[in-house]
Scaffold this motif. Sequence first.
Motif, mmCIF file in Angstrom:
data_model
loop_
_atom_site.group_PDB
_atom_site.id
_atom_site.type_symbol
_atom_site.label_atom_id
_atom_site.label_comp_id
_atom_site.label_asym_id
_atom_site.label_seq_id
_atom_site.Cartn_x
_atom_site.Cartn_y
_atom_site.Cartn_z
ATOM 1 N N SER A 194 0.817 -1.224 0.000
ATOM 2 C CA SER A 194 0.000 0.000 0.000
ATOM 3 C C SER A 194 0.850 1.274 0.000
ATOM 4 O O SER A 194 0.323 2.374 0.137
ATOM 5 C CB SER A 194 -0.933 0.004 1.208
ATOM 6 O OG SER A 194 -0.187 -0.026 2.412
ATOM 7 N N LYS A 195 2.175 1.122 -0.163
ATOM 8 C CA LYS A 195 3.089 2.274 -0.176
ATOM 9 C C LYS A 195 3.896 2.225 -1.471
ATOM 10 O O LYS A 195 4.925 1.558 -1.550
ATOM 11 C CB LYS A 195 4.008 2.234 1.045
ATOM 12 C CG LYS A 195 3.240 2.235 2.374
ATOM 13 C CD LYS A 195 4.165 2.010 3.547
ATOM 14 C CE LYS A 195 3.383 1.943 4.856
ATOM 15 N NZ LYS A 195 4.256 1.611 6.002
ATOM 16 N N ARG A 196 3.428 2.956 -2.452
ATOM 17 C CA ARG A 196 3.957 2.779 -3.798
ATOM 18 C C ARG A 196 5.454 3.074 -3.954
ATOM 19 O O ARG A 196 6.168 2.264 -4.557
ATOM 20 C CB ARG A 196 3.127 3.599 -4.787
ATOM 21 C CG ARG A 196 1.737 3.018 -4.984
ATOM 22 C CD ARG A 196 0.832 3.875 -5.828
ATOM 23 N NE ARG A 196 -0.499 3.288 -5.900
ATOM 24 C CZ ARG A 196 -0.925 2.519 -6.899
ATOM 25 N NH1 ARG A 196 -0.130 2.294 -7.931
ATOM 26 N NH2 ARG A 196 -2.131 1.999 -6.883
ATOM 27 N N PRO A 197 5.987 4.207 -3.472
ATOM 28 C CA PRO A 197 7.426 4.432 -3.667
ATOM 29 C C PRO A 197 8.301 3.338 -3.051
ATOM 30 O O PRO A 197 9.190 2.798 -3.745
ATOM 31 C CB PRO A 197 7.659 5.804 -3.013
ATOM 32 C CG PRO A 197 6.325 6.485 -3.119
ATOM 33 C CD PRO A 197 5.321 5.402 -2.915
ATOM 34 N N PRO A 198 8.063 2.927 -1.773
ATOM 35 C CA PRO A 198 8.866 1.822 -1.237
ATOM 36 C C PRO A 198 8.646 0.514 -2.010
ATOM 37 O O PRO A 198 9.568 -0.286 -2.164
ATOM 38 C CB PRO A 198 8.388 1.693 0.210
ATOM 39 C CG PRO A 198 7.801 3.012 0.552
ATOM 40 C CD PRO A 198 7.198 3.509 -0.720
ATOM 41 N N LEU A 199 7.412 0.310 -2.483
ATOM 42 C CA LEU A 199 7.117 -0.900 -3.243
ATOM 43 C C LEU A 199 7.931 -0.952 -4.535
ATOM 44 O O LEU A 199 8.457 -2.011 -4.904
ATOM 45 C CB LEU A 199 5.619 -0.959 -3.556
ATOM 46 C CG LEU A 199 5.134 -2.143 -4.388
ATOM 47 C CD1 LEU A 199 5.374 -3.451 -3.653
ATOM 48 C CD2 LEU A 199 3.652 -1.982 -4.730
ATOM 49 N N GLU A 200 8.034 0.188 -5.218
ATOM 50 C CA GLU A 200 8.845 0.240 -6.436
ATOM 51 C C GLU A 200 10.293 -0.130 -6.120
ATOM 52 O O GLU A 200 10.949 -0.851 -6.892
ATOM 53 C CB GLU A 200 8.781 1.642 -7.033
ATOM 54 C CG GLU A 200 7.394 2.078 -7.509
ATOM 55 C CD GLU A 200 7.042 1.526 -8.871
ATOM 56 O OE1 GLU A 200 7.842 0.733 -9.421
ATOM 57 O OE2 GLU A 200 5.968 1.887 -9.400
ATOM 58 N N GLY A 201 10.786 0.357 -4.964
ATOM 59 C CA GLY A 201 12.139 0.015 -4.559
ATOM 60 C C GLY A 201 12.290 -1.473 -4.276
ATOM 61 O O GLY A 201 13.310 -2.092 -4.617
#
Length: 433
Positions: free
Chosen positions: A360-367
Amino acid sequence: MRRLALIDGEHYPPVTRWAIEKLGDVCCAVFLGGSEKIGPPEKLAEELGVRLYVDDDPMKALELALLENEVDEVVDLSDEPVVDYSARFRIASICLRNGVTYRGADFEFRPGELIRPKKPTISVLGLGKRVGKTAIGGFVARVLKERYRPVVVTMGRGGPERPELIDGEREELTPENLLKLAEMGKHAASDHYEDALVAGVTTIGCRRCGGGMAGFPFFHVVHEGIKLAEGLPHDIIIAEGSGATIPPVLADGYITVLSALQPRETVEGFFGPFRIGLADIAVITMADVEPRKAEEFRNFVRRVNPNADVHLVRFTPKPLGEVSGKRVALFTTSWKAIERAVGDIESLGAEVVFASGNLSKRPPLEGDLAELGRKAGVDAVLVELKAAAVDVVTRWALERGIKVIYLANEPVNVDGKDLRKAVLELARKVMGR
């Protein structure tokens, strides 16, 4: 307009009578406490000229007064120190649960516009976001399929402008199909897609925007969704809430979901007691992560709503595909229970080589996905159908030829009780109403 007045003993009786007369249409009053300016409170009734309810527990007196009188609104003529903010939230919870407006000198709480569906209905609501409400809703649908033909009506901030029907009994929701829907601008991880996928039932998705303090939605199309459900050849409606927002229906049965990870004030204060007070079944999730807090919440629920059947559960991931012998990456919305989730997946014969709670946290998920791309290959990605599951994780995996397996979250009792049996019993009662 029939009014109930809340009064205290910190005002002189002639002043209270003056206020009641100015208010008008007062059918009865409830004494909340205080004795500085009165004698025995029982004598107040004669001085005030209205029927007076008195009890050592003023909340019980209020419940009785609402039961015995057809009241349209409760008007608060009391003041501090007899009532504080906490007491007023308890009063508001009782009033809203009874469908009655509660107002004072500078505030007003009124129930949202509710409809009673023409078909038997169970409402599944939560005390907040990420408490496992949709998982419980999907579980309820799977259980009811054993004896009935349920249809689920959801409401969400990413839901469609007009009610959208998904025939989960016949349609196959593949990762490829869901990604196409996302590319068309739809929120393909919305609750009605998730319920259709994990339960294999017909679902109707609805949009809502805004949520009040007690959980009533500001704008929504749920009533249109209910009317659509009423026209289907299904036996029972499951109305599913969104976050802390409750379905705007008068249901025949209620299941309230809260989490042992929630702040105490969310559960025990504000309008937590209102949602708890509705429950026929109260489900406390994440009870394995915070067992002591879960026990404390159970005791609180029993005090607020002695009639609720309380269940303590944990979630175990249920892959909707074969994982044995596969190297997998796991994506969920929570870090709190990820260690247990990894253990559950590996008990099925898989090797979890990567795990993330950042769904549910897109920037950390992309990482996380970038990091996963640098590791040795995986055979499959396991992901809950939530948040960025489709437009980010599913897209990433399919572009690399990696299999996508979605997850259901199955509630498992940790208190020796049987939630499945309780749901079937509630449905039996609901179908008989």
